[in-house]
Design a protein around this motif. Structure first.
Motif, mmCIF file in Angstrom:
data_model
loop_
_atom_site.group_PDB
_atom_site.id
_atom_site.type_symbol
_atom_site.label_atom_id
_atom_site.label_comp_id
_atom_site.label_asym_id
_atom_site.label_seq_id
_atom_site.Cartn_x
_atom_site.Cartn_y
_atom_site.Cartn_z
ATOM 1 N N VAL A 133 0.834 -1.204 0.000
ATOM 2 C CA VAL A 133 0.000 0.000 0.000
ATOM 3 C C VAL A 133 0.868 1.252 0.000
ATOM 4 O O VAL A 133 0.612 2.212 -0.742
ATOM 5 N N LEU B 65 1.069 4.181 -2.887
ATOM 6 C CA LEU B 65 0.863 5.591 -2.584
ATOM 7 C C LEU B 65 2.090 6.427 -2.955
ATOM 8 O O LEU B 65 1.948 7.572 -3.408
ATOM 9 N N ILE C 75 -9.032 8.907 -4.158
ATOM 10 C CA ILE C 75 -8.839 7.497 -3.803
ATOM 11 C C ILE C 75 -7.695 7.301 -2.818
ATOM 12 O O ILE C 75 -7.742 6.391 -1.982
ATOM 13 N N TYR D 286 -8.374 6.689 0.947
ATOM 14 C CA TYR D 286 -8.990 5.391 1.244
ATOM 15 C C TYR D 286 -7.983 4.252 1.124
ATOM 16 O O TYR D 286 -8.040 3.283 1.879
ATOM 17 N N VAL D 287 -7.054 4.367 0.169
ATOM 18 C CA VAL D 287 -6.003 3.363 0.062
ATOM 19 C C VAL D 287 -5.112 3.387 1.297
ATOM 20 O O VAL D 287 -4.747 2.336 1.848
ATOM 21 N N GLY E 211 -1.186 8.486 2.411
ATOM 22 C CA GLY E 211 -2.371 8.711 1.584
ATOM 23 C C GLY E 211 -2.771 10.171 1.547
ATOM 24 O O GLY E 211 -3.095 10.716 0.484
#
Length: 263
Positions: free
Chosen positions: A59, A63, A175, A178-179, A220
């Motif tokens: 993740v 990002l 987005i 939320y990631v 994020g």
């Protein structure tokens, strides 16, 4: 006998004082040891990222890629919009300075010269206007409609180039938080799952896992905030440039209409 009893009582009364003194010494020693002991919260952000779980690291990598690509688009889009505004200023200054339309068209159609912006719209409109005038049996209204059609097509092409990659910035801005939250939730789940094998759970046990999970949310937001700001700013600039293109097309159409009436 009374003397022996009094001495024994004195010894019994002295025991609590000695116990209190020894307890005080032990507590002072423990406090000094705790003060000199290394703290568990001296981990750096890089160490937290390297020791994070594989899903959280994926993740963070996603990002990071989104943030870097967003900044690349931001710098390129800024240069493109600044160049479009400067080009529009230069061409409008030349156009309204009293120069002949035929000379401006000849300058726009020179070989090995790329045109864009207002000059491209002008060139497309006057080219179509000249082409319609060479046809026989065509009225002035058809001449003007052909020029307007050519300018609309050229203007749409120019705006499409200015709006390129704005959708990507909007997607990153909406987005990315939320990631990052997904990575945080996953990291916290792993941290609490690891407490099942620990008899006594303390803040020191849970803090590293939660810290590395919260880094995903921070990344994020770091990727989303510049993307949202740039999208709003560039979208406003594109609308302003589109308004200038439409206004020039209407004004140039009026000039061609007067020229058709004169001819």
């Amino acid at each position: 006998m009374p003397v022996l009893l009094q001495s024994a009582a004195a010894q019994v009364q002295a025991l609590p004082e000695e116990a209190a003194a020894s307890a005080t010494e032990l507590s002072a020693t423990g406090a000094a040891a705790a003060a000199t002991a290394p703290l568990p919260n001296d981990l750096s952000i890089l160490e937290l990222i390297l020791h994070a779980s594989i899903p959280v690291q994926l993740v963070m990598l996603l990002l990071l890629f989104a943030s870097i690509s967003s900044w690349v688009i931001i710098f390129r889009k800024k240069r493109m919009l600044d160049r479009a505004e400067k080009e529009a200023d230069r061409f409008e200054e030349r156009f309204w300075s009293g120069a002949e339309i035929s000379k401006l068209y000849a300058s726009a159609t020179e070989r090995n010269r790329e045109i864009e912006g207002l000059e491209a719209i002008f060139e497309a409109g006057y080219r179509e206007y000249s082409r319609q005038r060479q046809r026989r049996g065509v009225d002035a209204r058809t001449h003007l409609e052909g020029a307007q059609r050519g300018m609309r097509v050229a203007g749409a092409r120019e705006l499409d180039g200015l709006e390129a990659n704005l959708e990507y910035l909007a997607n990153v801005g909406s987005i990315a938080p939320y990631v990052g939250l997904l990575g945080t939730v996953w990291g916290i789940m792993i941290s609490f799952h690891g407490l099942a094998s620990v008899k006594e759970a303390t803040i020191a046990t849970v803090a590293p896992g939660i810290s590395e999970a919260l880094i995903a949310t921070a990344m994020g937001l770091f990727a989303a905030i510049p993307a949202v700001w740039a999208y709003n700013r560039f979208a406003t600039k594109v609308e302003r440039v589109a308004t200038r293109y439409e206004a020039f097309s209407d004004e140039f159409s009026s000039i061609l209409e007067r020229q058709s009436g004169t001819d």
